[in-house]
Write a protein that holds these residues in place. Structure first.
Motif, PDB file in Angstrom:
ATOM      1  N   LYS A  20      14.120  11.972  -3.486  1.00  0.00           N
ATOM      2  CA  LYS A  20      13.015  11.245  -4.138  1.00  0.00           C
ATOM      3  C   LYS A  20      13.108   9.766  -3.802  1.00  0.00           C
ATOM      4  O   LYS A  20      14.173   9.229  -3.628  1.00  0.00           O
ATOM      5  CB  LYS A  20      13.075  11.391  -5.646  1.00  0.00           C
ATOM      6  N   THR A  47      12.597  18.288  -4.322  1.00  0.00           N
ATOM      7  CA  THR A  47      13.372  18.009  -3.106  1.00  0.00           C
ATOM      8  C   THR A  47      13.748  19.292  -2.379  1.00  0.00           C
ATOM      9  O   THR A  47      14.558  19.271  -1.465  1.00  0.00           O
ATOM     10  CB  THR A  47      14.636  17.197  -3.451  1.00  0.00           C
ATOM     11  N   ILE A  70       7.861  15.325  -8.020  1.00  0.00           N
ATOM     12  CA  ILE A  70       8.344  15.395  -6.636  1.00  0.00           C
ATOM     13  C   ILE A  70       9.579  16.286  -6.604  1.00  0.00           C
ATOM     14  O   ILE A  70      10.558  16.037  -7.292  1.00  0.00           O
ATOM     15  CB  ILE A  70       8.690  13.982  -6.090  1.00  0.00           C
ATOM     16  N   THR A 120       1.207   7.115  -4.472  1.00  0.00           N
ATOM     17  CA  THR A 120       2.366   7.002  -5.351  1.00  0.00           C
ATOM     18  C   THR A 120       2.036   5.887  -6.336  1.00  0.00           C
ATOM     19  O   THR A 120       1.068   5.147  -6.151  1.00  0.00           O
ATOM     20  CB  THR A 120       3.626   6.621  -4.548  1.00  0.00           C
ATOM     21  N   TYR A 121       2.845   5.732  -7.380  1.00  0.00           N
ATOM     22  CA  TYR A 121       2.603   4.647  -8.337  1.00  0.00           C
ATOM     23  C   TYR A 121       2.640   3.299  -7.634  1.00  0.00           C
ATOM     24  O   TYR A 121       1.849   2.409  -7.911  1.00  0.00           O
ATOM     25  CB  TYR A 121       3.632   4.681  -9.474  1.00  0.00           C
ATOM     26  N   GLU A 122       3.571   3.155  -6.701  1.00  0.00           N
ATOM     27  CA  GLU A 122       3.702   1.905  -5.936  1.00  0.00           C
ATOM     28  C   GLU A 122       2.408   1.620  -5.168  1.00  0.00           C
ATOM     29  O   GLU A 122       1.925   0.492  -5.133  1.00  0.00           O
ATOM     30  CB  GLU A 122       4.880   2.042  -4.959  1.00  0.00           C
ATOM     31  N   THR A 141       9.473   8.110   4.677  1.00  0.00           N
ATOM     32  CA  THR A 141       8.925   8.362   3.353  1.00  0.00           C
ATOM     33  C   THR A 141       7.520   8.906   3.589  1.00  0.00           C
ATOM     34  O   THR A 141       6.740   8.304   4.318  1.00  0.00           O
ATOM     35  CB  THR A 141       8.877   7.073   2.506  1.00  0.00           C
ATOM     36  N   ASP A 196       3.299  11.923  -9.491  1.00  0.00           N
ATOM     37  CA  ASP A 196       4.255  11.573 -10.535  1.00  0.00           C
ATOM     38  C   ASP A 196       5.660  11.798  -9.984  1.00  0.00           C
ATOM     39  O   ASP A 196       5.951  12.862  -9.440  1.00  0.00           O
ATOM     40  CB  ASP A 196       4.012  12.460 -11.760  1.00  0.00           C
ATOM     41  N   GLU A 197       6.488  10.780 -10.129  1.00  0.00           N
ATOM     42  CA  GLU A 197       7.881  10.854  -9.664  1.00  0.00           C
ATOM     43  C   GLU A 197       8.559  12.152 -10.123  1.00  0.00           C
ATOM     44  O   GLU A 197       9.301  12.773  -9.389  1.00  0.00           O
ATOM     45  CB  GLU A 197       8.637   9.634 -10.215  1.00  0.00           C
ATOM     46  N   ASP A 198       8.261  12.579 -11.353  1.00  0.00           N
ATOM     47  CA  ASP A 198       8.894  13.786 -11.909  1.00  0.00           C
ATOM     48  C   ASP A 198       8.417  15.062 -11.226  1.00  0.00           C
ATOM     49  O   ASP A 198       9.080  16.090 -11.290  1.00  0.00           O
ATOM     50  CB  ASP A 198       8.610  13.897 -13.414  1.00  0.00           C
ATOM     51  N   GLY A 254       5.532  11.761  -1.318  1.00  0.00           N
ATOM     52  CA  GLY A 254       6.320  11.042  -2.306  1.00  0.00           C
ATOM     53  C   GLY A 254       7.818  11.139  -2.072  1.00  0.00           C
ATOM     54  O   GLY A 254       8.592  10.402  -2.671  1.00  0.00           O
ATOM     55  N   CYS A 255       8.246  12.023  -1.194  1.00  0.00           N
ATOM     56  CA  CYS A 255       9.687  12.152  -0.966  1.00  0.00           C
ATOM     57  C   CYS A 255      10.103  11.429   0.318  1.00  0.00           C
ATOM     58  O   CYS A 255       9.284  11.086   1.160  1.00  0.00           O
ATOM     59  CB  CYS A 255      10.117  13.612  -0.942  1.00  0.00           C
TER      60      CYS A 255
END
Length: 160
Positions: A160, A86, A84, A11-13, A109, A80-82, A92-93
């Motif tokens: 998310k 649900t 992910i 993930t970005y984190e 997570t 990318d968050e976008d 990422g979720c």
């Protein structure tokens, strides 16, 4: 952690954390070790110099870790968050499950193996529980084999 050729999912984190560790190792840790080696060399005889051996071992470990981190970051597939969704469990979720046996709600997570931190309920998509949840939808009942036996979860929510 991460054989060559295996794609690392982050993930970005996770990318940020690895970059910070890499920066720390390259700047702070390298200087510390170089200093340790210089100090150890000043003691003279290297054949019985445990400080020197230890500093050289530290150096080898840090250089290995730096190479590993650089490799992971180079071959990382960043989620990318976008991207992910649900509708089903994915990397990422966050997934909320009910432990059927203990009637307990747990939120996991799902992350790539490089970011897994079971203490913070960040589980790898490659762990038994992570693998068992991947691709499942809200309402699904899942039975997962773990070292202690079999756990049953009902998926309550995916976010998310």
């Amino acid at each position: 952690m991460g054989e060559t050729g295996k794609q690392v999912v982050l993930t970005y984190e996770g990318v940020k954390k690895l970059e910070e560790e890499l920066e720390y190792l390259k700047t702070v840790k390298r200087k510390e070790i170089t200093q340790k080696i210089k100090t150890a060399l000043s003691f003279g005889d290297l054949s019985e110099n445990s400080e020197y051996d230890e500093a050289k071992n530290d150096q080898a470990f840090v250089e290995g870790r730096i190479a590993l981190l650089e490799n992971m970051l180079k071959s990382a597939k960043v989620i990318d968050e976008d991207d992910i969704t649900t509708d089903k469990v994915n990397v990422g979720c966050t997934v909320k499950v009910k432990d059927v046996e203990f009637d307990d709600d747990i939120e996991y997570t799902i992350v790539g193996s490089a970011e897994a931190d079971p203490g913070k309920l960040k589980i790898s998509n490659e762990s038994p529980v992570g693998r068992g949840l991947m691709g499942k939808k809200v309402g699904d009942e899942v039975e997962i084999s773990v070292p202690d036996g079999i756990i049953k979860y009902v998926i309550l929510e995916i976010k998310k």
